[in-house]
Write an enzyme that holds these catalytic residues in place. Structure first.
Site, PDB file in Angstrom:
ATOM      1  N   ARG A   4     -10.961  60.073  52.636  1.00 13.00           N
ATOM      2  CA  ARG A   4      -9.584  60.022  53.156  1.00 13.00           C
ATOM      3  C   ARG A   4      -9.136  58.571  53.330  1.00 13.00           C
ATOM      4  NH1 ARG A   4      -7.259  62.908  58.671  1.00 13.00           N
ATOM      5  NH2 ARG A   4      -5.227  61.898  58.675  1.00 13.00           N
ATOM      6  N   ASN A  21      -6.031  70.597  52.776  1.00 15.46           N
ATOM      7  CA  ASN A  21      -4.925  69.808  52.242  1.00 15.46           C
ATOM      8  C   ASN A  21      -5.246  69.208  50.884  1.00 15.46           C
ATOM      9  OD1 ASN A  21      -2.723  69.906  54.010  1.00 15.46           O
ATOM     10  ND2 ASN A  21      -3.860  68.688  55.529  1.00 15.46           N
ATOM     11  N   CYS A  58      -0.409  76.238  57.320  1.00 12.25           N
ATOM     12  CA  CYS A  58      -0.190  74.902  57.870  1.00 12.25           C
ATOM     13  C   CYS A  58       0.245  75.074  59.316  1.00 12.25           C
ATOM     14  CB  CYS A  58       0.901  74.201  57.064  1.00 12.25           C
ATOM     15  SG  CYS A  58       1.209  72.527  57.634  1.00 12.25           S
ATOM     16  N   HIS A  60       4.512  70.675  53.656  1.00 15.61           N
ATOM     17  CA  HIS A  60       4.783  69.311  54.093  1.00 15.61           C
ATOM     18  C   HIS A  60       6.078  68.777  53.478  1.00 15.61           C
ATOM     19  CE1 HIS A  60       0.475  68.326  55.699  1.00 15.61           C
ATOM     20  NE2 HIS A  60       1.066  69.316  56.344  1.00 15.61           N
ATOM     21  N   TYR A  73       7.021  65.301  57.829  1.00 21.48           N
ATOM     22  CA  TYR A  73       6.586  64.547  56.641  1.00 21.48           C
ATOM     23  C   TYR A  73       7.747  63.999  55.813  1.00 21.48           C
ATOM     24  CZ  TYR A  73       1.746  65.808  57.430  1.00 21.48           C
ATOM     25  OH  TYR A  73       0.490  65.920  57.969  1.00 21.48           O
TER      26      TYR A  73
HETATM   27  C1  G6P Z   1      -0.699  67.713  60.481  1.00 23.07           C
HETATM   28  C2  G6P Z   1      -0.706  68.553  59.254  1.00 23.07           C
HETATM   29  C3  G6P Z   1      -2.075  69.010  58.854  1.00 23.07           C
HETATM   30  C4  G6P Z   1      -3.037  67.852  58.866  1.00 23.07           C
HETATM   31  C5  G6P Z   1      -3.052  67.178  60.219  1.00 23.07           C
HETATM   32  C6  G6P Z   1      -3.868  65.901  60.159  1.00 23.07           C
HETATM   33  O1  G6P Z   1      -0.530  68.428  61.587  1.00 23.07           O
HETATM   34  O2  G6P Z   1       0.187  69.629  59.307  1.00 23.07           O
HETATM   35  O3  G6P Z   1      -1.981  69.534  57.560  1.00 23.07           O
HETATM   36  O4  G6P Z   1      -4.334  68.278  58.534  1.00 23.07           O
HETATM   37  O5  G6P Z   1      -1.787  66.836  60.633  1.00 23.07           O
HETATM   38  O6  G6P Z   1      -4.216  65.474  61.421  1.00 23.07           O
HETATM   39  P1  G6P Z   1      -5.238  64.264  61.643  1.00 23.07           P
HETATM   40  O7  G6P Z   1      -5.487  64.228  63.102  1.00 23.07           O
HETATM   41  O8  G6P Z   1      -6.454  64.580  60.814  1.00 23.07           O
HETATM   42  O9  G6P Z   1      -4.532  63.055  61.127  1.00 23.07           O
END
Ligand code: G6P
Length: 439
Positions: free
Chosen positions: A98, A152, A173, A203, A256
């Site tokens: 990531r 994702n 989601c 998103h 987003y």
């Molecule tokens: C959002 C999205 C999710 C994503 C998450 C990431 O809520 O809708 O799809 O996985 O954020 O959160 P993080 O704490 O991993 O950045």
């Protein structure tokens, strides 16, 4: 689905720090959803986390006196065999990957985000072959099961499973439920009093109708939303929306959308953060380290509140709601990702879309939106969907031409030169995870 007395659920990526949320949800809803066998599956690299999370899950179940057997395994087939629901919350390459997804685009002056733009593209290339492998196993070992995909980029991954397998797949989601909670808080009402009509893709969905306590408040809410704080997810900067922009759009963009409509400000923030706290992956690594320390505590037998620092709040609510509505043939409305099938005539039939659906024992069935989708919404949706279509093909077949065109088309990349440079870096830095591009 034929109503069974006992259900088996397999969670792929079970060592995730989010798992205690799901376990909490299953415990709370045990009376309406009799999950008796919960298989948490992970890969060798995630073994330690799986053991820590699994031990906490067992303590939670024991404390609550719930009749759920927790199985921890690295054997995916054992978990999938005979399952009723398979949920996917895996991260190929863990948080290291990531971090690379977020940094590579930033090096070229483009938004670096785990699901949106070039970062999400890289994640899709790594993830789609793995998801299709899971689908093959489900076709063989659990042909009636539903695949509930959280992985994702959820819309793209779901589209790949819908196109390349016979598995009954629904993409999930937490963003739709998150917005409902935010609007409920705004009005000081319970979330059950808020109904939203959403249309779009994962998103990238627009809320075109907002009903609170039975009244359509769309226009007045948009006026209030301009300049308001709190309309975002934990992982996305809370930049305020402009009033004229919202009024002329006539719909509420999702969190987003800031990466598109406020690209320059978002990019400037990301570059600034890079110098101080690092990318979101770096932040999440620190939160995770703290969470896993807490999870190890043998006296901890509840989900710790620190988990709320993550962006995925309410994800278990979404998963458990969906399983329960399928199991109980409830026919309620939930916003999930399904095959378009002509609902939005300006997108391909086999595209995944994120819209309100009626959920019954056969799955999720999209409902026709009550408002027409105008060009200001349709244009961006079509463009990003075309990028997603190319990405699915690139990932499924290891097709570099489609990969290049996907990135060149994406509004957050957008030129041939940038697309080529970013693609070369992505392919190079993800080599061990991209066997489909190695020949
Ligand atoms: C959002 C999205 C999710 C994503 C998450 C990431 O809520 O809708 O799809 O996985 O954020 O959160 P993080 O704490 O991993 O950045």
């Amino acid at each position: 689905m034929a109503r069974k007395e006992q259900l088996k659920v397999a969670v792929i990526g079970g060592g995730s720090s989010y798992t205690p949320e799901l376990v909490e949800g299953l415990i709370k809803r045990g009376a309406e959803l009799p999950v008796k066998e919960l298989y948490l599956v992970d890969v060798e690299a995630g073994r330690e986390k799986l053991e820590i999370v699994g031990a906490l899950a067992r303590r939670m179940v024991e404390k609550a006196g719930a009749d759920i057997r927790i199985h921890l395994t690295l054997d995916r087939k054992e978990a999938i065999r005979g399952a009723d629901f398979v949920t996917t919350q895996l991260r190929v390459g863990q948080l290291e990957a990531r971090g690379r997804d977020e940094r590579i685009p930033l090096k070229y002056g483009c938004i670096g985000q785990e699901t949106t733009g070039a970062g999400g593209f890289a994640k899709a290339l790594r993830t789609i072959p793995v998801i299709l492998g899971i689908c093959r196993e489900m076709e063989e070992l659990a042909p009636e099961a539903f695949l509930l995909n959280f992985t994702n980029p959820a819309g793209i991954v779901t589209e790949a499973a819908l196109k390349y397998s016979r598995v009954r797949t629904i993409g999930l989601c937490n963003l739709p439920i998150g917005l409902r909670m935010q609007i409920a808080e705004f009005y000081g009402v319970d979330a059950s009093k808020v109904q939203l009509e959403m249309v779009g893709i994962n998103h990238l969905n627009w809320t075109t109708k907002i009903v609170v306590d039975g009244s359509d408040v769309t226009a007045s809410f948009l006026a209030k939303a301009a300049g308001a704080k709190g309309l975002t997810m934990k992982n996305i900067s809370d930049l305020e929306w402009d009033g004229d922009f919202l009024r002329s759009l006539g719909a509420l963009p999702c969190s987003y959308h800031r990466y598109y409509y406020m690209r320059d400000e978002m990019l400037a923030e990301q570059l600034e953060d890079l110098k101080t706290e690092g990318t979101r992956a770096d932040v999440v690594k620190r939160v995770e380290a703290e969470l896993f320390e807490l999870y190890k505590d043998p006296d901890l037998a509840i989900k710790p509140p620190q988990l709320e620092q993550r962006g995925g709040a309410y994800y278990s609510e979404v998963a458990v709601n969906l399983m329960s509505s399928i199991y109980n043939d409830r026919k309620d409305i939930q916003t999930v990702n399904v095959r378009n099938g002509g609902l939005l005539p300006f997108l391909p039939d086999d595209a995944s879309i994120e819209v309100n659906c009626v959920v019954d024992a056969e799955g999720a069935h999209p409902v026709q939106p009550s408002n027409l989708v105008g060009p200001e919404i349709r244009g961006l949706m079509q463009l990003v969907k075309a990028y997603e279509e190319l990405t699915v093909e690139a990932a499924a077949h290891g097709d570099r031409d489609k990969a290049l065109q996907a990135l060149a088309l994406h509004p957050l990349v957008g030129t041939a030169d940038l697309a080529r440079s970013i693609l070369m870096d992505i392919l190079e830095e993800n080599k061990p995870y991209l066997p489909q591009f190695q020949s």
